[in-house]
Design a protein around this motif. Structure first.
Motif, PDB file in Angstrom:
ATOM      1  N   GLU A  13       0.831  -1.211   0.000  1.00 23.10           N
ATOM      2  CA  GLU A  13       0.000   0.000   0.000  1.00 23.10           C
ATOM      3  C   GLU A  13       0.860   1.253   0.000  1.00 23.10           C
ATOM      4  OE1 GLU A  13      -3.057   1.240  -0.929  1.00 23.10           O
ATOM      5  OE2 GLU A  13      -3.985  -0.135   0.511  1.00 23.10           O
ATOM      6  N   GLU A  14       1.913   1.247   0.842  1.00 25.18           N
ATOM      7  CA  GLU A  14       2.779   2.433   0.950  1.00 25.18           C
ATOM      8  C   GLU A  14       3.538   2.690  -0.342  1.00 25.18           C
ATOM      9  OE1 GLU A  14       6.093   4.917   1.373  1.00 25.18           O
ATOM     10  OE2 GLU A  14       6.371   2.754   1.187  1.00 25.18           O
ATOM     11  N   VAL A  15       4.080   1.634  -0.950  1.00 23.79           N
ATOM     12  CA  VAL A  15       4.812   1.803  -2.205  1.00 23.79           C
ATOM     13  C   VAL A  15       3.874   2.320  -3.295  1.00 23.79           C
ATOM     14  CG1 VAL A  15       6.025   0.586  -4.052  1.00 23.79           C
ATOM     15  CG2 VAL A  15       6.588   0.107  -1.665  1.00 23.79           C
ATOM     16  N   THR A  16       2.673   1.771  -3.362  1.00 26.03           N
ATOM     17  CA  THR A  16       1.707   2.223  -4.368  1.00 26.03           C
ATOM     18  C   THR A  16       1.352   3.691  -4.158  1.00 26.03           C
ATOM     19  OG1 THR A  16       0.786  -0.023  -4.395  1.00 26.03           O
ATOM     20  CG2 THR A  16      -0.509   1.714  -5.447  1.00 26.03           C
ATOM     21  N   ALA A  17       1.166   4.077  -2.902  1.00 21.10           N
ATOM     22  CA  ALA A  17       0.796   5.462  -2.604  1.00 21.10           C
ATOM     23  C   ALA A  17       1.909   6.421  -2.984  1.00 21.10           C
ATOM     24  CB  ALA A  17       0.445   5.596  -1.123  1.00 21.10           C
ATOM     25  N   ARG A  18       3.141   6.061  -2.707  1.00 27.29           N
ATOM     26  CA  ARG A  18       4.240   6.986  -3.030  1.00 27.29           C
ATOM     27  C   ARG A  18       4.466   7.065  -4.542  1.00 27.29           C
ATOM     28  NH1 ARG A  18       9.042   3.393  -0.463  1.00 27.29           N
ATOM     29  NH2 ARG A  18       9.847   2.441  -2.371  1.00 27.29           N
ATOM     30  N   ARG A  22       4.281  10.565  -6.404  1.00 25.30           N
ATOM     31  CA  ARG A  22       5.414  10.947  -7.246  1.00 25.30           C
ATOM     32  C   ARG A  22       4.965  11.221  -8.686  1.00 25.30           C
ATOM     33  NH1 ARG A  22       8.384   5.971  -7.604  1.00 25.30           N
ATOM     34  NH2 ARG A  22       8.853   6.246  -5.400  1.00 25.30           N
ATOM     35  N   SER A  23       3.920  10.519  -9.108  1.00 24.14           N
ATOM     36  CA  SER A  23       3.469  10.570 -10.502  1.00 24.14           C
ATOM     37  C   SER A  23       2.288  11.496 -10.717  1.00 24.14           C
ATOM     38  CB  SER A  23       3.060   9.153 -10.954  1.00 24.14           C
ATOM     39  OG  SER A  23       4.030   8.190 -10.632  1.00 24.14           O
ATOM     40  N   ALA A  24       1.849  12.193  -9.699  1.00 22.79           N
ATOM     41  CA  ALA A  24       0.569  12.901  -9.776  1.00 22.79           C
ATOM     42  C   ALA A  24       0.478  13.816 -10.995  1.00 22.79           C
ATOM     43  CB  ALA A  24       0.336  13.691  -8.494  1.00 22.79           C
ATOM     44  N   ALA A 317       5.767   1.965 -17.450  1.00 22.18           N
ATOM     45  CA  ALA A 317       5.073   2.855 -16.527  1.00 22.18           C
ATOM     46  C   ALA A 317       5.231   4.310 -16.941  1.00 22.18           C
ATOM     47  CB  ALA A 317       5.604   2.640 -15.108  1.00 22.18           C
ATOM     48  N   ALA A 318       6.448   4.691 -17.341  1.00 21.39           N
ATOM     49  CA  ALA A 318       6.692   6.080 -17.750  1.00 21.39           C
ATOM     50  C   ALA A 318       5.816   6.469 -18.928  1.00 21.39           C
ATOM     51  CB  ALA A 318       8.164   6.271 -18.091  1.00 21.39           C
ATOM     52  N   ALA A 319       5.595   5.534 -19.845  1.00 22.27           N
ATOM     53  CA  ALA A 319       4.755   5.830 -21.012  1.00 22.27           C
ATOM     54  C   ALA A 319       3.307   6.088 -20.620  1.00 22.27           C
ATOM     55  CB  ALA A 319       4.825   4.679 -22.015  1.00 22.27           C
ATOM     56  N   ALA A 320       2.909   5.636 -19.423  1.00 23.90           N
ATOM     57  CA  ALA A 320       1.565   5.906 -18.902  1.00 23.90           C
ATOM     58  C   ALA A 320       1.572   7.022 -17.869  1.00 23.90           C
ATOM     59  CB  ALA A 320       0.997   4.629 -18.275  1.00 23.90           C
ATOM     60  N   GLY A 321       2.681   7.756 -17.788  1.00 26.28           N
ATOM     61  CA  GLY A 321       2.769   8.871 -16.848  1.00 26.28           C
ATOM     62  C   GLY A 321       3.047   8.453 -15.425  1.00 26.28           C
ATOM     63  N   ILE A 322       3.550   7.230 -15.224  1.00 26.61           N
ATOM     64  CA  ILE A 322       3.768   6.693 -13.885  1.00 26.61           C
ATOM     65  C   ILE A 322       5.270   6.576 -13.633  1.00 26.61           C
ATOM     66  CG2 ILE A 322       3.417   4.686 -12.389  1.00 26.61           C
ATOM     67  CD1 ILE A 322       0.865   4.140 -14.112  1.00 26.61           C
TER      68      ILE A 322
END
Length: 622
Positions: A13-18, A22-24, A317-322
């Motif tokens: 959960e914490e890794v997903t949240a950060r 970071r990607s907002a 992930a970067a290609a999806a803005g993540i």
């Protein structure tokens, strides 16, 4: 579907949240652009008459009428077919099946474009391998060309191996407003056991087996159409994208040439037609989310998958803005247990894994432990629990059934409460030599810390010559530099494994340190790979000398050269990567622009530049 849900593990959960925090900015800009690109009704309705006429000029019959009529969804087929690659040869038949199934489902499918697909097995240790990583970017661009005609409301992406699946996804994410499914071909049946193949390779490296012995073993292992059966990057691709919800459930490891494989391919066509309609609209941009990316990383770690995905998943992930980082991999690896024992992490192959319960058992046990996100969108519908079920043919009709709640072979696949190891076996190293990745799932605990003098090379050939001359018959940390993306395209160095294995079996403490890659087949040798910053970019690796004490410590997470940092920085450079004049032949000169533009390994080793909100800026509507 199961009603009760296990709370998500706090670290997951914490890794997903950060990642989300970071990607907002980049993620919201990407999603806004994809929302703006969505068309009401068939996309081709916005084309001028001349453009549209070109789009159906070669069609006939019902397809021509459908395309002209602007009522039925259009589906793009983008394929990596060629009959050189055993994994891709089965794709030859797929377009005809897809077209028929799409037509029956009320859509029309067109072969929009082919993408290149090279075989790392053929190019391993050859100059062509220096184009391998860059081929991912070429595939992404070719996918973009195929989809750029704006004739399509959905896409089927046909591909299996190494850089091909990541390239297809990176390209398709530029058209993330479209629903898209990945369509695999499946593995070849089991041949010569991978452990026996490795034994013959090592004998050949020692001069105790002939070339004919080696060729006989390799031919018995790689013996038919289908994906190679060891758990390298190709099969890691299939497992990871299925757990990310991009395949139909259970599609990854069904053999080519079977009725079930044909039925799954036809169902993929029907499914993408359904997903393109307003009532089930599921764009690729929403299937690939922060949660599904984390699910992909977890599945990779839980099965000891390919280290190549520490770059590929970052780039996807970067290609999806993540924004995914190596620290995310490391933190997840600390809580995700190793549940699979598949070569090179064990003696079984991917067919044994599939027979033991495969992806479906894996998803079930990880969901029950709270190590995967259930709340995701998938191409099969909302919720990852759909991937607990396996496909079967019932009187010729495709249906899904839930797999047994226990593994059918715990020597190959285990539940979370009885793992092979308590963590995922993928570690991040850092120290005076920079950052690196090390995969320890196949490394014996006694070999995970190595402190020994360095022997430095700038090529695989130099290492091989020294090995054959007996110069490495001692404790040694083999350093092979100028193998990073900026230096020469970051080739895989899997061909080093047999000789390094010989040295280890002679009782020496041996490790490898390189800014290159070791592929999904990296095994029992502790290998600090993808060292960043690479030597060609001025990283400390460029100044290591023969005899320097180097420490590779996968327990403490350290990668150090025991030399005073000021002294190290003051050393003159003794070698350099190939210049443009020498980096030629085997097509390499055609990739010079990519070599100049490529980014570092920990950012995905991509050429499309850093992702910023401006990169994803929502287009103005006309």
């Amino acid at each position: 579907m199961r009603e009760a849900r296990t709370p998500v593990h706090p670290v997951v959960e914490e890794v997903t949240a950060r990642i989300a925090a970071r990607s907002a900015a980049t993620r919201s800009a990407y999603l806004a652009r994809m929302a703006a690109a969505r068309a009401e009704g068939p996309a081709r309705a916005g084309l001028a008459c001349s453009n549209l006429a070109h789009g159906f000029a070669a069609c006939g019959g019902a397809d021509r009428i459908a395309l002209r009529g602007l009522r039925k969804p259009g589906i793009a087929i983008v394929s990596a077919y060629n009959d050189l690659l055993s994994a891709h040869q089965p794709l030859d038949e797929f377009p005809a099946w897809i077209k028929d199934a799409a037509r029956e489902a009320g859509g029309v499918a067109q072969f929009a474009g082919g993408v290149p697909a090279m075989c790392d097995g053929i190019t391993q240790g050859r100059a062509g391998m220096e184009l391998s990583l860059f081929s991912r970017e070429v595939i992404a661009m070719a996918t973009g060309i195929a989809l750029s005609h704006e004739m399509f409301d959905g896409a089927l992406l046909l591909g299996v191996c190494d850089k091909i699946v990541p390239g297809l996804l990176i390209g398709a994410l530029s058209f993330g407003h479209l629903p898209a499914l990945l369509v695999p071909a499946g593995p070849m049946t089991s041949g010569l056991p991978n452990k026996e193949k490795a034994r013959v390779r090592q004998l050949y490296a020692e001069g105790r087996a002939t070339r004919e012995d080696l060729l006989a073993a390799e031919s018995a292992s790689y013996h038919s159409a289908g994906t190679c059966t060891f758990y390298g990057t190709a099969n890691s691709n299939q497992l990871v994208v299925e757990v990310m919800g991009l395949h139909l459930p259970g599609a990854s490891f069904v053999h080519p040439g079977t009725p079930l494989r044909k039925a799954l391919t036809e169902e993929a066509a029907r499914r993408v037609v359904a997903l393109s309609r307003a009532d089930e609209y599921t764009p690729l941009a929403e299937v690939i989310s922060e949660r599904s990316v984390v699910n992909g990383v977890v599945s990779l770690l839980a099965t000891g998958g390919s280290t190549n995905h520490t770059m590929h998943l970052v780039a996807i992930a970067a290609a999806a803005g993540i924004a995914l980082s190596w620290d995310d991999f490391a933190d997840l690896s600390s809580v995700v247990p190793l549940l699979a024992s598949v070569y090179p992490n064990g003696s079984a192959d991917i067919n044994h894994f599939h027979a033991a319960g495969g992806v479906q058992f894996l998803v079930g046990t990880l969901l029950d432990a709270g190590l995967l996100h259930e709340d995701v969108r998938t191409v099969a519908g909302d919720g990852l629990s759909r991937y607990r079920s396996e496909p079967v043919l019932d009187d010729g009709r495709l249906t899904w059934r839930e797999v047994p709640s226990r593994s059918l072979d715990e020597d190959v696949l285990r539940p979370v409460d009885d793992p092979f190891a308590p963590d995922g076996g993928l570690r991040m190293l850092s120290g005076t030599l920079g950052r690196a990745v090390i995969k320890v799932s196949a490394v014996a605990p006694g070999h995970r810390v190595v402190r020994a003098p360095a022997r430095v090379f700038t090529s695989q050939e130099g290492f091989t010559e020294a090995f054959r001359a007996g110069e490495l018959d001692r404790d040694v940390v083999v350093v092979i530099r100028h193998q990073g993306p900026q230096a020469n395209g970051m080739p895989e160095l899997h061909g080093l494994t047999p000789a390094l294995g010989v040295l280890m079996d002679r009782g020496h403490r041996v490790a490898l340190v390189t800014d290159g890659r070791m592929s999904g087949a990296s095994g029992k040798i502790p290998a600090a790979i993808q060292v960043t910053p690479e030597a060609a970019a001025g990283g400390p690796l460029a100044r290591v000398s023969d005899g320097d004490l180097v420490v590779v410590d996968a327990v403490a997470g350290r990668l150090d050269v025991l030399v005073d940092e000021a002294e190290l920085a003051a050393r003159p450079l003794r070698d350099a990567p190939p210049d443009e004049a020498s980096w030629t032949g085997t097509g390499r000169e055609l990739f010079t622009a990519l070599r100049r533009a490529v980014g570092p390994a920990d950012q995905g080793a991509g050429v499309f530049g850093p992702m910023t909100p401006g990169h994803f800026g929502a287009p103005a509507r006309v």
